[in-house]
Design an enzyme around this catalytic site. Structure first.
Site, PDB file in Angstrom:
ATOM      1  N   ASP A 155       0.813  -1.224   0.000  1.00  0.00           N
ATOM      2  CA  ASP A 155       0.000   0.000   0.000  1.00  0.00           C
ATOM      3  C   ASP A 155       0.838   1.261   0.000  1.00  0.00           C
ATOM      4  O   ASP A 155       2.048   1.220  -0.181  1.00  0.00           O
ATOM      5  CB  ASP A 155      -1.066  -0.018   1.098  1.00  0.00           C
ATOM      6  CG  ASP A 155      -0.530  -0.534   2.391  1.00  0.00           C
ATOM      7  OD1 ASP A 155       0.613  -0.202   2.700  1.00  0.00           O
ATOM      8  OD2 ASP A 155      -1.263  -1.272   3.081  1.00  0.00           O
ATOM      9  N   LYS A 181      -4.549   3.705  -1.253  1.00  0.00           N
ATOM     10  CA  LYS A 181      -5.384   4.771  -1.817  1.00  0.00           C
ATOM     11  C   LYS A 181      -4.794   5.275  -3.108  1.00  0.00           C
ATOM     12  O   LYS A 181      -3.601   5.464  -3.225  1.00  0.00           O
ATOM     13  CB  LYS A 181      -5.423   5.946  -0.836  1.00  0.00           C
ATOM     14  CG  LYS A 181      -6.377   5.712   0.287  1.00  0.00           C
ATOM     15  CD  LYS A 181      -6.406   6.911   1.224  1.00  0.00           C
ATOM     16  CE  LYS A 181      -6.957   6.457   2.546  1.00  0.00           C
ATOM     17  NZ  LYS A 181      -6.531   7.205   3.683  1.00  0.00           N
ATOM     18  N   MET A 224      -0.932   8.945  12.792  1.00  0.00           N
ATOM     19  CA  MET A 224      -2.211   9.318  12.179  1.00  0.00           C
ATOM     20  C   MET A 224      -2.856  10.483  12.936  1.00  0.00           C
ATOM     21  O   MET A 224      -4.065  10.529  13.106  1.00  0.00           O
ATOM     22  CB  MET A 224      -3.177   8.107  12.170  1.00  0.00           C
ATOM     23  CG  MET A 224      -2.661   6.970  11.333  1.00  0.00           C
ATOM     24  SD  MET A 224      -3.731   5.533  11.349  1.00  0.00           S
ATOM     25  CE  MET A 224      -3.266   4.742  12.865  1.00  0.00           C
TER      26      MET A 224
HETATM   27  N1  SAH Z   1       2.679   0.511  10.760  1.00  0.00           N
HETATM   28  C1  SAH Z   1       3.178   1.854  10.583  1.00  0.00           C
HETATM   29  C2  SAH Z   1       2.168   2.888  11.010  1.00  0.00           C
HETATM   30  C3  SAH Z   1       0.908   2.872  10.207  1.00  0.00           C
HETATM   31  S1  SAH Z   1      -0.198   4.129  10.644  1.00  0.00           S
HETATM   32  C4  SAH Z   1       4.481   2.013  11.344  1.00  0.00           C
HETATM   33  O1  SAH Z   1       4.861   1.148  12.143  1.00  0.00           O
HETATM   34  O2  SAH Z   1       5.182   3.000  11.088  1.00  0.00           O
HETATM   35  C5  SAH Z   1       0.247   5.388   9.527  1.00  0.00           C
HETATM   36  C6  SAH Z   1       0.918   6.530  10.245  1.00  0.00           C
HETATM   37  O3  SAH Z   1       2.295   6.252  10.438  1.00  0.00           O
HETATM   38  C7  SAH Z   1       0.918   7.816   9.491  1.00  0.00           C
HETATM   39  O4  SAH Z   1      -0.322   8.492   9.665  1.00  0.00           O
HETATM   40  C8  SAH Z   1       2.038   8.574  10.150  1.00  0.00           C
HETATM   41  O5  SAH Z   1       1.628   9.098  11.376  1.00  0.00           O
HETATM   42  C9  SAH Z   1       3.015   7.454  10.438  1.00  0.00           C
HETATM   43  N2  SAH Z   1       4.070   7.351   9.428  1.00  0.00           N
HETATM   44  C10 SAH Z   1       4.343   6.293   8.650  1.00  0.00           C
HETATM   45  N3  SAH Z   1       5.430   6.533   7.891  1.00  0.00           N
HETATM   46  C11 SAH Z   1       5.863   7.761   8.201  1.00  0.00           C
HETATM   47  C12 SAH Z   1       6.948   8.576   7.770  1.00  0.00           C
HETATM   48  N4  SAH Z   1       7.818   8.156   6.841  1.00  0.00           N
HETATM   49  N5  SAH Z   1       7.092   9.809   8.302  1.00  0.00           N
HETATM   50  C13 SAH Z   1       6.229  10.250   9.227  1.00  0.00           C
HETATM   51  N6  SAH Z   1       5.192   9.524   9.670  1.00  0.00           N
HETATM   52  C14 SAH Z   1       5.009   8.291   9.174  1.00  0.00           C
END
Ligand code: SAH
Length: 502
Positions: free
Chosen positions: A35, A57, A171
């Protein structure tokens, strides 16, 4: 064979943050379901032989509903395939990893989990923020800012403030005003350092630092790009002192590298070490000629002492020739022959076979190779050149000037254009998603252009090795920079200069 699903954490963006195990299963996958949060560098590691399925998306459209994603996993594994479900960060940290397993468990489909580096920890790290520090806190908490279906939050602000720990909200950008107010209302000091960290570990990484009391206001003035996390805690105050990622010479620069897949990693790694975000976008691949009779005959003749010189013009040429040679005999077949190589890359691949180049030209192009080699050839020398079916003319023309020279210009492989399954070249050009593209041969320029189709190439800033490569890039309208020498080091330096020009 029974199929299987690997739920793999892709890390927060930087391809270097994919785990070794994640890379290993990805390289063996038949199907990869991914995704939007998976970094493009990681997507570049999906093998060409695998089917890549996007379930995130699309601009404007919604992601595939969870139930349907689960179905795709089930269907593909049901067909006996090795399915990798790639998710951003760690699959179990607000990644719905658990939900994706339910159907598999119910249907007895075997699965494994490969944890990933979560953005909750890695993004602060890339911004110089240690999520814990003995002097400042004794816990760290990861919280979702996502609302429930009735639009309320499930966040106990009083409890969070009491922990005195570092708070990391995922998020949370849409909820930023509510989060700030919630914490302040629960009694958190308005001077508490806080940060919004955008697109961490990528070329677009950006940080906004402000005390909690003004964070909402400061962020209101700027447009926040997502994905982003919010970090609240005294450790945010360390960021200015410990920042490191943005100090690298190629920080903030996103580069498409177009070399063939088997050669791409060396340059990609060099650029990543300098801080660039690298998009691996092989534009060509080589395929041995199918009718190899002539090649085999020449190899036979070579073994009988029928040639004095063997000339290689590319790393692929060496690889394909040697593979063919090993079908017949071994390295001793090259006993009496002298070897010329066009440049450093070719020389390096020769070294892998225990071979040294007797001759390398002063400038790494076909014309110079031909001219300089012609000068040292003895009269009547027999020269074998196993190379691309459509090779550069000047090499042979220059060599023919030597007295009595006998040249066998042999088609050993074809150069074919190729395009990525996961990245749309036209789109990345038109949306200015890359800052530079790097080309090491005219054929990579052509392959890249072909994969983009009809578009405005003047948007592309090309950093090239060699005059002919540059000419090919200019012909289609690209802005060009050319490396002083035909080496990857020199190419990297030129890119650093070009990036500094802005
Ligand atoms: N499983 C993922 C999180 C999924 S929820 C993890 O462990 O990182 C999705 C959220 O992750 C986004 O809304 C944001 O808050 C954060 N996120 C993921 N990648 C990011 C990045 N490169 N920089 C900043 N925030 C990130």
């Amino acid at each position: 064979m029974q199929g299987k699903v690997w739920l793999v954490g892709a890390g927060p963006g930087d391809a270097g943050l994919l785990t070794l195990k994640g890379k290993e299963v990805l390289e063996k996958a038949d199907v990869v379901v991914y995704d939007a949060l998976v970094g493009q560098g990681v997507l570049g590691l999906i093998p060409d032989s695998a089917k890549a399925v996007y379930v995130g998306k699309r601009s404007g459209n919604h992601a595939l509903p969870q139930m349907e994603i689960n179905r795709v996993l089930l269907d593909e594994a049901g067909k006996g395939r090795r399915v990798v479900r790639l998710k951003g960060g760690d699959p179990f940290v607000f990644g719905r990893g658990g939900e994706e397993l339910e159907l598999l468990a119910e249907q007895d489909i075997p699965f494994e989990i490969v944890p990933g580096v979560t953005s909750a920890f890695a993004v602060p790290a890339y911004n110089g923020i240690p999520v814990t520090h003995r002097d400042f806190c004794s816990s760290v908490h990861i919280i979702t800012g996502h609302r429930r279906s009735d639009h309320t939050y499930d966040i106990d602000f009083d409890a969070l403030v009491r922990t005195k720990g570092t708070l990391v909200f995922l998020m949370g950008i849409a909820a930023l005003p509510d989060i700030c107010r919630g914490l302040l209302k629960a009694g958190m000091d308005k001077e508490m350092p806080a940060a919004v960290l955008e697109k961490g570990t990528t070329a677009a990484q950006r940080r906004i630092l402000a005390p909690l009391g003004t964070l909402e206001e400061v962020c209101g003035r700027e447009e926040i790009a997502t994905p982003a996390i919010i970090v609240v805690g005294r450790v945010c105050g360390l960021s200015e002192r410990f920042r490191w990622y943005e100090k690298k010479p190629l920080f903030g620069v996103k580069v498409a590298v177009t070399r063939p897949k088997e050669l791409i990693s060396e340059l990609a790694d060099m650029l990543r070490q300098k801080g660039a975000e690298v998009l691996e976008l092989p534009a060509i691949r080589t395929e041995p000629v199918t009718d190899s009779e002539e090649l085999d005959e020449s190899i036979g003749r070579l073994g009988d002492g029928g040639y004095d010189w063997l000339v290689f013009t590319s790393p692929s040429g060496v690889r394909i020739f040697m593979e063919r040679l090993f079908l017949r005999g071994d390295i001793r077949m090259l006993g009496g022959v002298r070897i010329a190589a066009l440049g450093q890359g070719t020389k390096k691949v020769l070294a892998r076979y225990g071979l040294k180049a007797d001759f390398i030209p002063s400038v790494y192009d076909g014309e110079t190779l031909g001219r300089e080699l012609a000068r040292i050839l003895e009269s009547g020398s027999r020269v074998l050149i196993p190379r691309a079916a459509v090779g550069n003319r000047e090499l042979v023309e220059e060599l023919e000037r030597a007295e009595g020279v006998q040249i066998t210009d042999l088609a050993a492989y074809h150069t074919l254009y190729t395009a990525s399954q996961t990245v749309d070249t036209k789109e990345i050009i038109e949306k200015d998603e890359i800052d530079f593209a790097v080309f090491t041969s005219a054929s990579t320029v052509k392959g890249f252009a072909e994969s983009a189709g009809d578009t405005d190439f003047s948007r592309v800033k090309a950093v090239c090795i060699g005059k002919q490569t540059q000419a090919a890039a200019e012909r289609i309208g690209m802005r060009t920079w050319t490396a002083e020498k035909a080496t990857l080091e020199s190419l990297t330096e030129r890119l650093i200069e070009a990036a500094a020009e802005g």
